[in-house]
Design a protein around this motif. Structure first.
Motif, PDB file in Angstrom:
ATOM      1  N   THR A 287      11.294  -2.169  -6.782  1.00  0.00           N
ATOM      2  CA  THR A 287      10.466  -1.498  -5.787  1.00  0.00           C
ATOM      3  C   THR A 287      10.415  -2.354  -4.534  1.00  0.00           C
ATOM      4  O   THR A 287      10.803  -3.531  -4.548  1.00  0.00           O
ATOM      5  N   ASP A 288       9.923  -1.744  -3.448  1.00  0.00           N
ATOM      6  CA  ASP A 288       9.803  -2.452  -2.181  1.00  0.00           C
ATOM      7  C   ASP A 288       8.416  -3.089  -2.119  1.00  0.00           C
ATOM      8  O   ASP A 288       7.402  -2.392  -2.035  1.00  0.00           O
ATOM      9  N   ALA A 289       8.369  -4.400  -2.190  1.00  0.00           N
ATOM     10  CA  ALA A 289       7.092  -5.100  -2.183  1.00  0.00           C
ATOM     11  C   ALA A 289       6.334  -4.868  -0.877  1.00  0.00           C
ATOM     12  O   ALA A 289       5.099  -4.766  -0.876  1.00  0.00           O
ATOM     13  N   ALA A 290       7.060  -4.753   0.224  1.00  0.00           N
ATOM     14  CA  ALA A 290       6.386  -4.521   1.509  1.00  0.00           C
ATOM     15  C   ALA A 290       5.667  -3.178   1.515  1.00  0.00           C
ATOM     16  O   ALA A 290       4.526  -3.066   1.990  1.00  0.00           O
ATOM     17  N   GLY A 291       6.299  -2.140   0.943  1.00  0.00           N
ATOM     18  CA  GLY A 291       5.651  -0.832   0.877  1.00  0.00           C
ATOM     19  C   GLY A 291       4.421  -0.851  -0.001  1.00  0.00           C
ATOM     20  O   GLY A 291       3.400  -0.222   0.325  1.00  0.00           O
ATOM     21  N   VAL A 292       4.491  -1.572  -1.122  1.00  0.00           N
ATOM     22  CA  VAL A 292       3.330  -1.676  -2.007  1.00  0.00           C
ATOM     23  C   VAL A 292       2.184  -2.382  -1.300  1.00  0.00           C
ATOM     24  O   VAL A 292       1.015  -1.966  -1.395  1.00  0.00           O
ATOM     25  N   VAL A 293       2.478  -3.472  -0.587  1.00  0.00           N
ATOM     26  CA  VAL A 293       1.438  -4.204   0.134  1.00  0.00           C
ATOM     27  C   VAL A 293       0.776  -3.307   1.176  1.00  0.00           C
ATOM     28  O   VAL A 293      -0.466  -3.263   1.292  1.00  0.00           O
ATOM     29  N   ARG A 294       1.540  -2.557   1.927  1.00  0.00           N
ATOM     30  CA  ARG A 294       0.972  -1.682   2.952  1.00  0.00           C
ATOM     31  C   ARG A 294       0.081  -0.607   2.316  1.00  0.00           C
ATOM     32  O   ARG A 294      -1.030  -0.337   2.790  1.00  0.00           O
ATOM     33  N   ASP A 295       0.563   0.004   1.229  1.00  0.00           N
ATOM     34  CA  ASP A 295      -0.207   1.074   0.595  1.00  0.00           C
ATOM     35  C   ASP A 295      -1.520   0.554   0.014  1.00  0.00           C
ATOM     36  O   ASP A 295      -2.578   1.191   0.170  1.00  0.00           O
ATOM     37  N   ARG A 296      -1.474  -0.607  -0.660  1.00  0.00           N
ATOM     38  CA  ARG A 296      -2.695  -1.103  -1.279  1.00  0.00           C
ATOM     39  C   ARG A 296      -3.685  -1.624  -0.246  1.00  0.00           C
ATOM     40  O   ARG A 296      -4.907  -1.533  -0.443  1.00  0.00           O
TER      41      ARG A 296
END
Length: 426
Positions: A287-296
């Motif tokens: 998964t894209d860690a940057a996308g997870v950080v932005r969403d959370r």
């Protein structure tokens, strides 16, 4: 192990073969020497019988020529009265004088062989000595061939023992490899693996024990998964009540946040049940860690604004793909951010940073709170100094280690705790 067994068999049988081969070789050589001298003695005795009958020169020469040794120029008769020699002598005058003084059967070593001397004495004609000469090739006749046969037998015995040891070692190695392969597959999560019960008796016992252990582990894990699924399913009743209560809150930002949190909790319970039923197999598709950080951060920012917590996010504008399921990375990040909100006063600043490196991505969560007094104890599962379950940092640690990375806890530039999840890139 197979090579060791072969080397042991080679060394042992080689020593045994040499222990028998060397004495046998000596016996063979001695036997050939004795046999050659016995034949020379027979030839000499035959001549002494003639000397008892006659001492005429012509008759003596005739008898010498008629014998096998005489025909091969290896037989001679030495008379003392008169001092004459008939036939073919291979000894010196000194050797003859010594033999006449000794007057007993004897042998004389010569450079080209051995001379057997048989004396014959009577009162009328004095002493007569019959000389039968045996060359070296006769003394060692058949010895070399016999030695080669013995060496061939020894080599055959050694080769046979090595072959048997190799076959036995192959059985043991095959059983060992089967056990190793079974243990490897079981370590990778294949609980259906079983090893063949074959090989030496000891390996059969180990194979049986391994299969019993594997079956026991399978039943225990299956029971554990059922317990996890059942416990998670039991949470549905209070979750349903929460959802009903959230619907009665009406409209507004606070009510929407409560409903969203309850719905998120319901999704997490569904994921736990699904993972438990499927055997807890990890999804490392990435998964894209940057996308997870932005969403959370979108979710946690609302609570941060309510508590007047300044926060920053850095490094989330570039993609960072890691071999970890999105749900697992989100759960790990939520546990770290939840610790910030749970263990620091309202209004405490925090920051989330993605540090991009060549082979890994560091997800850093830091705050300006009091920090963690015992960082080593904090990362141990179930250990907590703040009255919590002590599982938050352990969840993050296991998530990082599943990618081949690690978790580090220390004090950051903001003055409080800093947690770094170092994740390997895809």
């Amino acid at each position: 192990m197979r090579r060791s067994l072969v080397l042991v068999a080679l060394a042992a049988t080689s020593m045994v073969a040499l222990a028998f081969l060397i004495p046998l070789a000596i016996v063979v050589k001695s036997s050939a020497y004795t046999r050659a001298l016995s034949e020379a003695e027979k030839q000499a005795n035959a001549m002494t019988q003639t000397l008892l009958i006659t001492r005429k020169p012509e008759e003596i020469r005739q008898v010498i020529r008629s014998t096998r040794y005489g025909g091969e120029q290896r037989l001679a008769v030495h008379l003392s009265v008169p001092a004459r020699t008939y036939g073919y002598s291979h000894i010196t005058a000194a050797d003859l004088q010594e033999a006449q003084k000794r007057a007993t059967a004897s042998t004389i070593e010569r450079p080209d062989g051995v001379a057997y001397l048989q004396p014959l004495a009577n009162s009328e004609n004095g002493l007569a000595i019959v000389e039968a000469f045996v060359p070296h090739e006769q003394l060692t006749h058949g010895v070399i061939g016999t030695w080669w046969v013995l060496a061939g037998v020894a080599v055959g015995l050694v080769a046979g023992s090595v072959l048997v040891a190799d076959r036995l070692g192959a059985r043991a190695v095959k059983a060992t490899r089967a056990l190793a392969e079974g243990a490897r597959r079981m370590g990778q999560g294949d609980l259906t693996v079983r090893v063949p019960v074959k090989g030496p008796p000891e390996f059969k016992e180990v194979g049986k024990a391994f299969n019993v252990m594997a079956e026991r582990v399978r039943h225990l894990l299956a029971a554990e998964r059922e317990v996890v699924a059942d416990l998670s399913h039991r949470l549905r009743t209070p979750l349903t009540a929460l959802l009903l209560d959230a619907d009665t809150l009406g409209s507004g930002q606070g009510a929407d946040r409560v409903r969203e949190a309850v719905q998120g909790l319901e999704r997490e319970v569904d994921e736990i049940i699904k993972a438990a039923r499927s055997g807890l197999q990890p999804d490392n598709s990435g998964t894209d860690a940057a996308g997870v950080v932005r969403d959370r951060l979108v979710f946690w920012s609302a609570l941060a604004d309510d508590q007047e917590r300044p926060w920053t996010i850095r490094g989330a504008d570039k993609p960072a793909h890691v071999p970890l399921a999105r749900a697992e990375l989100a759960a790990a990040l939520d546990s770290l951010l939840g610790n910030v909100f749970r263990h620091t006063p309202e209004g405490t600043r925090f920051a989330v940073t993605l540090v991009h490196q060549a082979d890994l991505v560091a997800l850093v969560v830091e705050d300006a709170g009091p920090g963690i007094a015992d960082t080593e104890r904090a990362v141990r599962r179930g250990a907590s100094g703040g009255g919590s379950t002590g599982l938050g940092l352990d969840i993050a640690r296991r998530a990082a280690e599943s990618t081949g990375g690690s978790l580090h806890v220390d004090r950051g530039p903001l003055g409080g705790a800093r947690v770094q999840m170092r994740l390997r890139r895809l």
